[in-house]
Design a protein around this motif. Structure first.
Motif, PDB file in Angstrom:
ATOM      1  N   SER A 120     -14.371  -2.108  -7.069  1.00  0.00           N
ATOM      2  CA  SER A 120     -13.766  -0.975  -7.788  1.00  0.00           C
ATOM      3  C   SER A 120     -12.482  -0.529  -7.111  1.00  0.00           C
ATOM      4  O   SER A 120     -11.464  -0.275  -7.776  1.00  0.00           O
ATOM      5  CB  SER A 120     -14.752   0.204  -7.830  1.00  0.00           C
ATOM      6  N   VAL A 121     -12.523  -0.412  -5.797  1.00  0.00           N
ATOM      7  CA  VAL A 121     -11.334   0.035  -5.062  1.00  0.00           C
ATOM      8  C   VAL A 121     -10.212  -1.002  -5.173  1.00  0.00           C
ATOM      9  O   VAL A 121      -9.048  -0.654  -5.364  1.00  0.00           O
ATOM     10  CB  VAL A 121     -11.676   0.316  -3.585  1.00  0.00           C
ATOM     11  N   VAL A 122     -10.588  -2.275  -5.088  1.00  0.00           N
ATOM     12  CA  VAL A 122      -9.563  -3.325  -5.204  1.00  0.00           C
ATOM     13  C   VAL A 122      -8.886  -3.262  -6.577  1.00  0.00           C
ATOM     14  O   VAL A 122      -7.658  -3.302  -6.687  1.00  0.00           O
ATOM     15  CB  VAL A 122     -10.193  -4.720  -4.975  1.00  0.00           C
ATOM     16  N   VAL A 123      -9.696  -3.148  -7.619  1.00  0.00           N
ATOM     17  CA  VAL A 123      -9.133  -3.113  -8.979  1.00  0.00           C
ATOM     18  C   VAL A 123      -8.242  -1.886  -9.160  1.00  0.00           C
ATOM     19  O   VAL A 123      -7.123  -1.986  -9.685  1.00  0.00           O
ATOM     20  CB  VAL A 123     -10.277  -3.122 -10.030  1.00  0.00           C
ATOM     21  N   LEU A 124      -8.721  -0.732  -8.722  1.00  0.00           N
ATOM     22  CA  LEU A 124      -7.956   0.499  -8.947  1.00  0.00           C
ATOM     23  C   LEU A 124      -6.704   0.565  -8.077  1.00  0.00           C
ATOM     24  O   LEU A 124      -5.682   1.118  -8.488  1.00  0.00           O
ATOM     25  CB  LEU A 124      -8.840   1.729  -8.674  1.00  0.00           C
ATOM     26  N   HIS A 125      -6.763  -0.006  -6.883  1.00  0.00           N
ATOM     27  CA  HIS A 125      -5.606   0.060  -5.991  1.00  0.00           C
ATOM     28  C   HIS A 125      -4.590  -1.036  -6.333  1.00  0.00           C
ATOM     29  O   HIS A 125      -3.394  -0.768  -6.430  1.00  0.00           O
ATOM     30  CB  HIS A 125      -6.063  -0.087  -4.537  1.00  0.00           C
ATOM     31  N   GLN A 126      -5.091  -2.242  -6.536  1.00  0.00           N
ATOM     32  CA  GLN A 126      -4.172  -3.363  -6.745  1.00  0.00           C
ATOM     33  C   GLN A 126      -3.584  -3.373  -8.144  1.00  0.00           C
ATOM     34  O   GLN A 126      -2.380  -3.519  -8.318  1.00  0.00           O
ATOM     35  CB  GLN A 126      -4.918  -4.683  -6.489  1.00  0.00           C
ATOM     36  N   TRP A 127      -4.446  -3.209  -9.158  1.00  0.00           N
ATOM     37  CA  TRP A 127      -3.953  -3.320 -10.538  1.00  0.00           C
ATOM     38  C   TRP A 127      -3.876  -1.965 -11.235  1.00  0.00           C
ATOM     39  O   TRP A 127      -3.132  -1.819 -12.184  1.00  0.00           O
ATOM     40  CB  TRP A 127      -4.828  -4.298 -11.319  1.00  0.00           C
ATOM     41  N   LEU A 139     -13.502   8.022  -8.196  1.00  0.00           N
ATOM     42  CA  LEU A 139     -14.833   7.509  -7.851  1.00  0.00           C
ATOM     43  C   LEU A 139     -15.709   8.558  -7.172  1.00  0.00           C
ATOM     44  O   LEU A 139     -16.843   8.259  -6.787  1.00  0.00           O
ATOM     45  CB  LEU A 139     -14.697   6.287  -6.934  1.00  0.00           C
ATOM     46  N   ASP A 140     -15.148   9.764  -7.015  1.00  0.00           N
ATOM     47  CA  ASP A 140     -15.895  10.850  -6.385  1.00  0.00           C
ATOM     48  C   ASP A 140     -16.351  10.466  -4.978  1.00  0.00           C
ATOM     49  O   ASP A 140     -17.533  10.620  -4.615  1.00  0.00           O
ATOM     50  CB  ASP A 140     -17.097  11.247  -7.260  1.00  0.00           C
ATOM     51  N   ILE A 141     -15.423   9.938  -4.221  1.00  0.00           N
ATOM     52  CA  ILE A 141     -15.680   9.593  -2.821  1.00  0.00           C
ATOM     53  C   ILE A 141     -14.548  10.191  -1.983  1.00  0.00           C
ATOM     54  O   ILE A 141     -13.573  10.719  -2.532  1.00  0.00           O
ATOM     55  CB  ILE A 141     -15.737   8.058  -2.600  1.00  0.00           C
ATOM     56  N   SER A 142     -14.674  10.107  -0.663  1.00  0.00           N
ATOM     57  CA  SER A 142     -13.601  10.639   0.172  1.00  0.00           C
ATOM     58  C   SER A 142     -12.445   9.644   0.249  1.00  0.00           C
ATOM     59  O   SER A 142     -12.620   8.453  -0.029  1.00  0.00           O
ATOM     60  CB  SER A 142     -14.133  10.933   1.577  1.00  0.00           C
ATOM     61  N   VAL A 143     -11.292  10.153   0.650  1.00  0.00           N
ATOM     62  CA  VAL A 143     -10.122   9.290   0.787  1.00  0.00           C
ATOM     63  C   VAL A 143     -10.377   8.235   1.867  1.00  0.00           C
ATOM     64  O   VAL A 143     -10.024   7.062   1.714  1.00  0.00           O
ATOM     65  CB  VAL A 143      -8.876  10.132   1.132  1.00  0.00           C
ATOM     66  N   ASN A 144     -11.015   8.652   2.950  1.00  0.00           N
ATOM     67  CA  ASN A 144     -11.324   7.715   4.029  1.00  0.00           C
ATOM     68  C   ASN A 144     -12.253   6.591   3.555  1.00  0.00           C
ATOM     69  O   ASN A 144     -12.093   5.437   3.925  1.00  0.00           O
ATOM     70  CB  ASN A 144     -11.966   8.440   5.214  1.00  0.00           C
ATOM     71  N   THR A 145     -13.221   6.971   2.723  1.00  0.00           N
ATOM     72  CA  THR A 145     -14.137   5.960   2.194  1.00  0.00           C
ATOM     73  C   THR A 145     -13.383   4.965   1.318  1.00  0.00           C
ATOM     74  O   THR A 145     -13.610   3.748   1.391  1.00  0.00           O
ATOM     75  CB  THR A 145     -15.265   6.628   1.383  1.00  0.00           C
ATOM     76  N   ALA A 146     -12.492   5.491   0.474  1.00  0.00           N
ATOM     77  CA  ALA A 146     -11.709   4.601  -0.398  1.00  0.00           C
ATOM     78  C   ALA A 146     -10.885   3.623   0.444  1.00  0.00           C
ATOM     79  O   ALA A 146     -10.853   2.416   0.168  1.00  0.00           O
ATOM     80  CB  ALA A 146     -10.809   5.425  -1.309  1.00  0.00           C
ATOM     81  N   ALA A 147     -10.229   4.168   1.468  1.00  0.00           N
ATOM     82  CA  ALA A 147      -9.376   3.313   2.303  1.00  0.00           C
ATOM     83  C   ALA A 147     -10.213   2.280   3.064  1.00  0.00           C
ATOM     84  O   ALA A 147      -9.810   1.119   3.192  1.00  0.00           O
ATOM     85  CB  ALA A 147      -8.579   4.179   3.280  1.00  0.00           C
ATOM     86  N   SER A 148     -11.381   2.710   3.554  1.00  0.00           N
ATOM     87  CA  SER A 148     -12.198   1.752   4.323  1.00  0.00           C
ATOM     88  C   SER A 148     -12.794   0.684   3.409  1.00  0.00           C
ATOM     89  O   SER A 148     -12.915  -0.473   3.795  1.00  0.00           O
ATOM     90  CB  SER A 148     -13.288   2.487   5.097  1.00  0.00           C
TER      91      SER A 148
END
Lengths: 167, 144
Positions: A120-127, A139-148
């Motif tokens: 999910s993070v790859v799709v949302l960040h890359q494309w 995604l209702d997660i923290s920024v740190n979680t998204a980055a990690s």
């Protein structure tokens, strides 16, 4: 997505951004047909009612796609879970225009093997071209979680590619 | 991103999403055309219930809100000869983002009161003009 979508005609805008937006829709959909329905619903809703709203237009239409996917998912559930495709069965090779060199196909297949939360993070960040802060909101997660998750996804992709090439 | 994963990130950039199928493009074009038709058909019903509502709100606001010129106060030595209120204008402004992340359109109301007084002894006239421009509320915008 730098230009103001309020300017210009919708066909040109869709031609430029449609493919990556459909990829996002496909990520959240259970089938290609559902992805088409989701993109159509989300795009018309966005273009008619939301493109003049303040804020990042890219984040707005991604939100619109996510809501449309959730709505369709609920409707599908009510129909008795017909044609349900679980996330790990998604064939991501159908997401991309793959040149005939094999390397890109292997990478697309590796994306499919990622854990769903990392994909999910790859799709949302890359494309999706979203920042980690915007992904965190989606995604209702923290920024740190998204980055990690992004970092773990890259490491996993590298490992999957190495395994495939080794075999 | 580390040096170890830079090549993976570069490779991801090379993956191009598949183009929209002609069938999907045609379907979206039909949907856009239908939406235009639907929008034309819903403008009048929308105005039909919002316009009276807005007008009623405006009248209530003017009647209930304290206003110096609405009551045209008596001025010593002067006689009120005319008082009028211009038609109220109500406008929905551009959307704004609220603190809670939702969107809304501010509703602005403009009106003016004018009162004309005459000093009979001096033969002079005083016209008191009081324009008002206020944001009277927010109309929420539903987003999905």
């Amino acid at each position: 997505m730098s230009e103001n979508p309020a300017q210009g005609d919708w066909q040109a805008w869709l031609a430029e951004h449609g493919p990556r937006l459909r990829l996002i829709a496909r990520h959240w959909a259970r089938s290609d047909a559902d992805a088409d329905d989701i993109l159509q619903e989300a795009f018309i809703r966005y273009w008619r009612h939301q493109r003049h709203l303040p804020g990042d237009p890219n984040a707005l239409i991604v939100t619109s796609i996510r809501r449309a996917a959730m709505d369709l998912g609920r409707q599908t559930d009510r129909r008795g879970r017909r044609e349900q495709v679980v996330a790990h069965d998604i064939e991501t090779v159908t997401f991309f225009e793959l040149p005939d060199d094999g390397r890109h196909t292997i990478l697309a297949e590796a994306v499919a093997k990622l854990p769903g939360d990392q994909r999910s993070v790859v799709v949302l960040h890359q494309w999706g071209e979203l920042t980690f802060a915007q992904i965190a909101e989606q995604l209702d997660i923290s920024v740190n979680t998204a980055a990690s998750r992004w970092r773990y996804a890259l490491v996993n992709l590298k490992k999957l590619l190495a395994e495939t090439l080794h075999d | 991103m580390t040096e170890d994963t830079r090549d993976i990130e570069n490779a991801l950039r090379e993956l191009r999403p598949r183009a929209l199928s002609p069938a999907l493009q045609a379907s979206i074009a039909r949907g856009m055309a239908d939406a235009s038709e639907s929008k034309r058909n819903t403008v009048i019903p929308f105005l039909a219930w919002t316009a009276p509502l807005a007008a009623a709100a405006a009248v209530a606001w003017v009647v209930l809100s304290p206003s110096e010129t609405a009551s045209s106060p008596a001025l010593p030595g002067l006689r009120l000869v005319r008082a009028e209120q211009a038609p109220t204008e109500i406008a929905l402004l551009e959307p704004v983002k609220l603190d809670d992340g939702t969107f809304a359109r501010p509703m602005r109301m403009r009106w003016s009161n004018a009162a004309q007084y005459r000093d009979v002894k001096a033969g002079a006239e005083l016209i008191r003009y009081a324009p008002h421009d206020e944001i009277i509320g927010l109309v929420p915008i539903e987003t999905y």
